[in-house]
Design a protein around this motif. Structure first.
Motif, PDB file in Angstrom:
ATOM      1  N   GLU A 182       0.830  -1.207   0.000  1.00 55.68           N
ATOM      2  CA  GLU A 182       0.000   0.000   0.000  1.00 55.68           C
ATOM      3  C   GLU A 182       0.866   1.260   0.000  1.00 55.68           C
ATOM      4  OE1 GLU A 182      -3.546   1.967   2.753  1.00 55.68           O
ATOM      5  OE2 GLU A 182      -2.980  -0.130   3.015  1.00 55.68           O
ATOM      6  N   ALA A 183       1.974   1.209   0.776  1.00 52.66           N
ATOM      7  CA  ALA A 183       2.846   2.382   0.850  1.00 52.66           C
ATOM      8  C   ALA A 183       3.603   2.615  -0.450  1.00 52.66           C
ATOM      9  CB  ALA A 183       3.837   2.208   1.998  1.00 52.66           C
ATOM     10  N   MET A 184       3.824   1.553  -1.236  1.00 54.98           N
ATOM     11  CA  MET A 184       4.597   1.656  -2.482  1.00 54.98           C
ATOM     12  C   MET A 184       3.797   2.262  -3.639  1.00 54.98           C
ATOM     13  SD  MET A 184       7.770   0.380  -2.360  1.00 54.98           S
ATOM     14  CE  MET A 184       8.804  -0.712  -1.371  1.00 54.98           C
ATOM     15  N   ALA A 185       2.504   2.361  -3.519  1.00 52.65           N
ATOM     16  CA  ALA A 185       1.667   2.832  -4.630  1.00 52.65           C
ATOM     17  C   ALA A 185       2.092   4.220  -5.100  1.00 52.65           C
ATOM     18  CB  ALA A 185       0.201   2.849  -4.205  1.00 52.65           C
ATOM     19  N   GLY A 186       2.447   4.323  -6.383  1.00 49.87           N
ATOM     20  CA  GLY A 186       2.813   5.608  -6.963  1.00 49.87           C
ATOM     21  C   GLY A 186       4.195   6.104  -6.609  1.00 49.87           C
ATOM     22  N   VAL A 187       5.025   5.258  -6.011  1.00 50.70           N
ATOM     23  CA  VAL A 187       6.351   5.677  -5.559  1.00 50.70           C
ATOM     24  C   VAL A 187       7.371   5.539  -6.687  1.00 50.70           C
ATOM     25  CG1 VAL A 187       8.274   4.991  -4.050  1.00 50.70           C
ATOM     26  CG2 VAL A 187       5.977   5.259  -3.103  1.00 50.70           C
ATOM     27  N   ASP A 188       8.244   6.526  -6.808  1.00 49.82           N
ATOM     28  CA  ASP A 188       9.342   6.478  -7.782  1.00 49.82           C
ATOM     29  C   ASP A 188      10.611   5.900  -7.159  1.00 49.82           C
ATOM     30  OD1 ASP A 188       7.997   7.845 -10.023  1.00 49.82           O
ATOM     31  OD2 ASP A 188       7.997   9.563  -8.669  1.00 49.82           O
ATOM     32  N   VAL A 189      10.956   6.381  -5.962  1.00 45.97           N
ATOM     33  CA  VAL A 189      12.187   5.967  -5.293  1.00 45.97           C
ATOM     34  C   VAL A 189      11.854   5.537  -3.867  1.00 45.97           C
ATOM     35  CG1 VAL A 189      14.510   6.654  -4.574  1.00 45.97           C
ATOM     36  CG2 VAL A 189      13.514   7.623  -6.648  1.00 45.97           C
ATOM     37  N   ALA A 190      12.330   4.340  -3.485  1.00 43.50           N
ATOM     38  CA  ALA A 190      12.054   3.809  -2.146  1.00 43.50           C
ATOM     39  C   ALA A 190      13.358   3.700  -1.362  1.00 43.50           C
ATOM     40  CB  ALA A 190      11.379   2.444  -2.247  1.00 43.50           C
ATOM     41  N   TYR A 191      13.422   4.381  -0.235  1.00 44.69           N
ATOM     42  CA  TYR A 191      14.615   4.351   0.620  1.00 44.69           C
ATOM     43  C   TYR A 191      14.443   3.297   1.710  1.00 44.69           C
ATOM     44  CZ  TYR A 191      16.439   8.627  -1.492  1.00 44.69           C
ATOM     45  OH  TYR A 191      16.948   9.551  -2.374  1.00 44.69           O
ATOM     46  N   TYR A 192      15.414   2.388   1.774  1.00 42.26           N
ATOM     47  CA  TYR A 192      15.368   1.313   2.770  1.00 42.26           C
ATOM     48  C   TYR A 192      16.410   1.626   3.838  1.00 42.26           C
ATOM     49  CZ  TYR A 192      14.828  -3.406   4.627  1.00 42.26           C
ATOM     50  OH  TYR A 192      14.557  -4.489   5.442  1.00 42.26           O
ATOM     51  N   GLY A 245       6.143  -1.222  -9.446  1.00 38.15           N
ATOM     52  CA  GLY A 245       6.783  -0.474 -10.519  1.00 38.15           C
ATOM     53  C   GLY A 245       7.687   0.639 -10.036  1.00 38.15           C
ATOM     54  N   VAL A 246       8.227   0.484  -8.826  1.00 38.38           N
ATOM     55  CA  VAL A 246       9.151   1.488  -8.292  1.00 38.38           C
ATOM     56  C   VAL A 246      10.381   1.570  -9.201  1.00 38.38           C
ATOM     57  CG1 VAL A 246      10.692   2.019  -6.350  1.00 38.38           C
ATOM     58  CG2 VAL A 246       8.363   1.232  -5.913  1.00 38.38           C
ATOM     59  N   ARG A 247      10.852   2.786  -9.468  1.00 37.42           N
ATOM     60  CA  ARG A 247      11.967   2.980 -10.410  1.00 37.42           C
ATOM     61  C   ARG A 247      13.325   2.728  -9.781  1.00 37.42           C
ATOM     62  NH1 ARG A 247      10.435   8.851 -12.476  1.00 37.42           N
ATOM     63  NH2 ARG A 247      12.646   8.817 -13.063  1.00 37.42           N
ATOM     64  N   ARG A 248      13.442   2.919  -8.457  1.00 36.93           N
ATOM     65  CA  ARG A 248      14.746   2.711  -7.819  1.00 36.93           C
ATOM     66  C   ARG A 248      14.589   2.472  -6.323  1.00 36.93           C
ATOM     67  NH1 ARG A 248      19.831   2.789  -8.885  1.00 36.93           N
ATOM     68  NH2 ARG A 248      19.334   3.363 -11.032  1.00 36.93           N
ATOM     69  N   ILE A 249      15.433   1.574  -5.808  1.00 41.13           N
ATOM     70  CA  ILE A 249      15.580   1.372  -4.367  1.00 41.13           C
ATOM     71  C   ILE A 249      16.941   1.943  -3.969  1.00 41.13           C
ATOM     72  CG2 ILE A 249      15.876  -0.333  -2.517  1.00 41.13           C
ATOM     73  CD1 ILE A 249      14.031  -2.205  -4.087  1.00 41.13           C
ATOM     74  N   VAL A 250      16.981   2.667  -2.861  1.00 42.94           N
ATOM     75  CA  VAL A 250      18.248   3.175  -2.321  1.00 42.94           C
ATOM     76  C   VAL A 250      18.409   2.625  -0.906  1.00 42.94           C
ATOM     77  CG1 VAL A 250      19.632   5.204  -1.756  1.00 42.94           C
ATOM     78  CG2 VAL A 250      18.047   5.292  -3.692  1.00 42.94           C
ATOM     79  N   TYR A 251      19.528   1.962  -0.680  1.00 43.49           N
ATOM     80  CA  TYR A 251      19.763   1.293   0.612  1.00 43.49           C
ATOM     81  C   TYR A 251      21.096   1.749   1.189  1.00 43.49           C
ATOM     82  CZ  TYR A 251      21.333  -2.500   3.704  1.00 43.49           C
ATOM     83  OH  TYR A 251      21.832  -3.221   4.754  1.00 43.49           O
ATOM     84  N   LEU A 252      21.103   2.099   2.473  1.00 43.90           N
ATOM     85  CA  LEU A 252      22.330   2.462   3.172  1.00 43.90           C
ATOM     86  C   LEU A 252      22.769   1.277   4.020  1.00 43.90           C
ATOM     87  CD1 LEU A 252      24.484   4.556   3.936  1.00 43.90           C
ATOM     88  CD2 LEU A 252      22.965   5.310   5.783  1.00 43.90           C
ATOM     89  N   GLY A 253      23.873   0.640   3.629  1.00 42.45           N
ATOM     90  CA  GLY A 253      24.392  -0.517   4.349  1.00 42.45           C
ATOM     91  C   GLY A 253      25.748  -0.227   4.962  1.00 42.45           C
ATOM     92  N   GLY A 254      26.496  -1.291   5.221  1.00 43.27           N
ATOM     93  CA  GLY A 254      27.800  -1.152   5.855  1.00 43.27           C
ATOM     94  C   GLY A 254      28.925  -1.500   4.900  1.00 43.27           C
ATOM     95  N   LEU A 255      30.038  -0.810   5.054  1.00 39.54           N
ATOM     96  CA  LEU A 255      31.219  -1.066   4.228  1.00 39.54           C
ATOM     97  C   LEU A 255      31.848  -2.381   4.674  1.00 39.54           C
ATOM     98  CD1 LEU A 255      33.085   0.069   2.023  1.00 39.54           C
ATOM     99  CD2 LEU A 255      34.330   1.281   3.821  1.00 39.54           C
ATOM    100  N   THR A 256      32.087  -3.291   3.731  1.00 45.38           N
ATOM    101  CA  THR A 256      32.667  -4.594   4.063  1.00 45.38           C
ATOM    102  C   THR A 256      34.102  -4.671   3.556  1.00 45.38           C
ATOM    103  OG1 THR A 256      31.695  -5.508   2.041  1.00 45.38           O
ATOM    104  CG2 THR A 256      30.451  -5.800   4.082  1.00 45.38           C
ATOM    105  N   PRO A 257      34.968  -5.388   4.261  1.00 47.23           N
ATOM    106  CA  PRO A 257      36.372  -5.481   3.849  1.00 47.23           C
ATOM    107  C   PRO A 257      36.546  -6.351   2.611  1.00 47.23           C
ATOM    108  CG  PRO A 257      35.975  -6.881   5.757  1.00 47.23           C
ATOM    109  CD  PRO A 257      34.710  -6.103   5.527  1.00 47.23           C
ATOM    110  N   GLN A 258      37.435  -5.952   1.740  1.00 47.57           N
ATOM    111  CA  GLN A 258      37.711  -6.748   0.550  1.00 47.57           C
ATOM    112  C   GLN A 258      38.585  -7.939   0.921  1.00 47.57           C
ATOM    113  OE1 GLN A 258      39.302  -4.682  -2.810  1.00 47.57           O
ATOM    114  NE2 GLN A 258      37.264  -4.157  -3.554  1.00 47.57           N
ATOM    115  N   GLY A 259      38.333  -9.078   0.240  1.00 47.87           N
ATOM    116  CA  GLY A 259      39.151 -10.260   0.447  1.00 47.87           C
ATOM    117  C   GLY A 259      38.753 -11.096   1.642  1.00 47.87           C
TER     118      GLY A 259
END
Length: 496
Positions: A61-71, A101-115
């Motif tokens: 219901e909250a997604m209806a008509g949304v262009d960008v969804a921030y998680y 039909g949301v055009r983009r999701i934007v998520y703020l996560g954590g930086l992970t170490p390479q390797g």
């Protein structure tokens, strides 16, 4: 664009909403308790809907008509099964965004170490990485921003750094203080979150997010002390201090409880340094950005000194804390609702009395038997609770949803009513209600109610064991609040 923001009551979400509005976007906030957002200065300019990321129907219901969804939600500190909860919530969110039909999701996560294989990461970082993978696999173009330590007034990472450095001139330190980190200013995080909304459809990937400085935690403490004009700190390394042990030490020294400090400490076992800055291709750095560590600390300290902290790490409800509203039926749920009621006639105007009531807690204290409050706070910390160290977001003004030591503001009617809900560890639910009424002329009436709904036999035993002390604690509180109002504004109260 129409933007959906989850976690708007939290530290980042509460700051992102006004930034999106300033950029010209329309904002809809998804909240389990919409009332918690009503006193935010941006609330009237947004649409606030009730829902939970674990409830697919409410998310749809909250997604209806949304262009960008921030998680911007996570289950940090909710218990051993938080990874499963995060996994299920991300799956629901991605699935409903694709269907809407949301055009983009934007998520703020954590930086992970390479390797480092993800299975060897701390549970906190591993879960953040898994959520990013699930959202990228949802079929919706997704921007995953991976940040390490966020430096800003009120952030959990900054509060941890601030209190450790300020309170301990000599400190034994675990091995993770020598791990390299790339901190980032909260202003740059918000700028990137807003800019990510306009990325082209073909961009769907993760981006490393960091400031210009790569430092160890020890470096951060030394440079914080210099910026705050503190004497040089002496740090003594003790390798046997594990993240688990050091999280309890952090919980004792700082306002951040061990349940939240532990995943933060565990995340510092591995080096978290950016290996690319590709985000600048889509969200260009303006002049002076990204902000360096010293400037980020200076900005945060200035906000704290000016009492202009918009959100804090404790803005979001403590995981597992009671959220039931105050029952109106004394026989609520067929059980007991114990009350302690006090009333005093005050020779002061209602406004002066209200100033004292609204300024309660934090640096101003609770106006009765400080040792008893301190002991209750220590006991709560020992049991894994938040204790009294969360303080206040603002020294003079409260709003619904604010944390206030080990309480949270459940309801406030300026000039008349302040209702607090307990978030300390209790065998039941508790509230403290403070009311101001005008009598005549410059006199007013102060009413105070403490309410407790016990849970089981332990709850009954708790109430009757503390009842003998109520006349000292609650009686003294009513007397001293009345006296403070009659003398003048509360000592230490900062007026806007």
């Amino acid at each position: 664009m129409q933007c959906l923001v989850t976690g708007a009551s939290g530290y980042i979400g509460g700051r992102l909403v006004p930034e999106l509005l300033a950029a010209g976007h329309r904002v809809r906030c998804l909240a389990r308790s919409p009332g918690k957002l009503r006193d935010h200065p941006w609330a009237k300019d947004t649409e606030i809907v009730r829902g939970d990321v674990m409830d697919a129907d409410s998310v749809a219901e909250a997604m209806a008509g949304v262009d960008v969804a921030y998680y911007l939600v996570h289950s940090l500190g909710t218990g051993d099964d938080f990874e499963r909860t995060d996994r299920e919530a991300a799956r629901i969110f991605g699935e409903q965004a694709r269907r809407a039909g949301v055009r983009r999701i934007v998520y703020l996560g954590g930086l992970t170490p390479q390797g480092v294989p993800e299975r060897e990461l701390s549970p906190h970082l591993r879960s953040r990485a898994e959520v990013g993978h699930l959202l990228l696999a949802s079929g919706v173009p997704t921007t995953v921003l991976r940040a390490a330590v966020i430096i800003g007034s009120g952030s959990a990472s900054f509060e941890m750094l601030r209190y450790l450095t300020e309170r301990l001139p000599v400190m034994v330190t675990p091995s993770w203080v020598h791990t390299r980190i790339q901190p980032i200013a909260v202003r740059d995080v918000l700028r990137t979150l807003v800019g990510s909304a306009t990325m082209p459809e073909h961009v769907s990937r993760a981006f490393d997010l960091g400031g210009p400085d790569v430092l160890t935690y020890r470096d951060m403490m030394v440079r914080y002390a210099a910026e705050a004009r503190l004497p040089r700190r002496l740090l003594l390394p003790v390798p046997m201090l594990t993240p688990g042990l050091s999280s309890h030490w952090v919980g004792l020294v700082t306002p951040v409880p061990a349940s939240i400090a532990r995943p933060l400490c565990e995340s510092l076992r591995h080096e978290v340094v950016c290996h690319e800055h590709d985000i600048a291709e889509w969200v260009p750095d303006p002049p002076g950005a990204p902000i360096g560590f010293d400037e980020a600390v200076a900005l945060a300290l200035r906000r704290i000194q000016e009492a202009q902290v918009a959100t804090r790490w404790s803005s979001a409800a403590l995981p597992g804390a009671p959220s039931d509203p105050l029952p109106t039926d004394p026989d609520w749920a067929g059980g007991s609702l114990y009350t302690d009621e006090r009333e005093r006639l005050v020779d002061a105007s209602p406004q002066r009395l209200w100033d004292v009531v609204e300024g309660i807690g934090g640096e101003n204290g609770w106006y009765s038997f400080p040792l008893a409050w301190a002991v209750r706070g220590w006991l709560d910390r020992a049991m894994g609770g938040v204790g009294l160290r969360r303080g206040r977001r603002d020294a003079a003004r409260l709003r619904v949803g604010d944390s206030l030591d080990f309480w949270r503001v459940e309801e406030i009617e300026p000039g008349r009513l302040l209702r607090l809900r307990a978030e300390m560890r209790l065998p039941g639910l508790a509230w403290l209600e403070l009311t101001v009424e005008q009598v005549d002329g410059d006199r007013s009436r102060y009413r105070q109610r403490a309410l407790f709904h016990p849970r089981g036999l332990a709850g009954q035993a708790y109430w009757w064991s503390v009842a003998p002390f109520h006349s000292v604690v609650f009686g003294g509180m009513a007397r001293n609040i009345a006296s403070a109002a009659e003398r003048g504004p509360a000592r230490g109260l900062v007026r806007p």
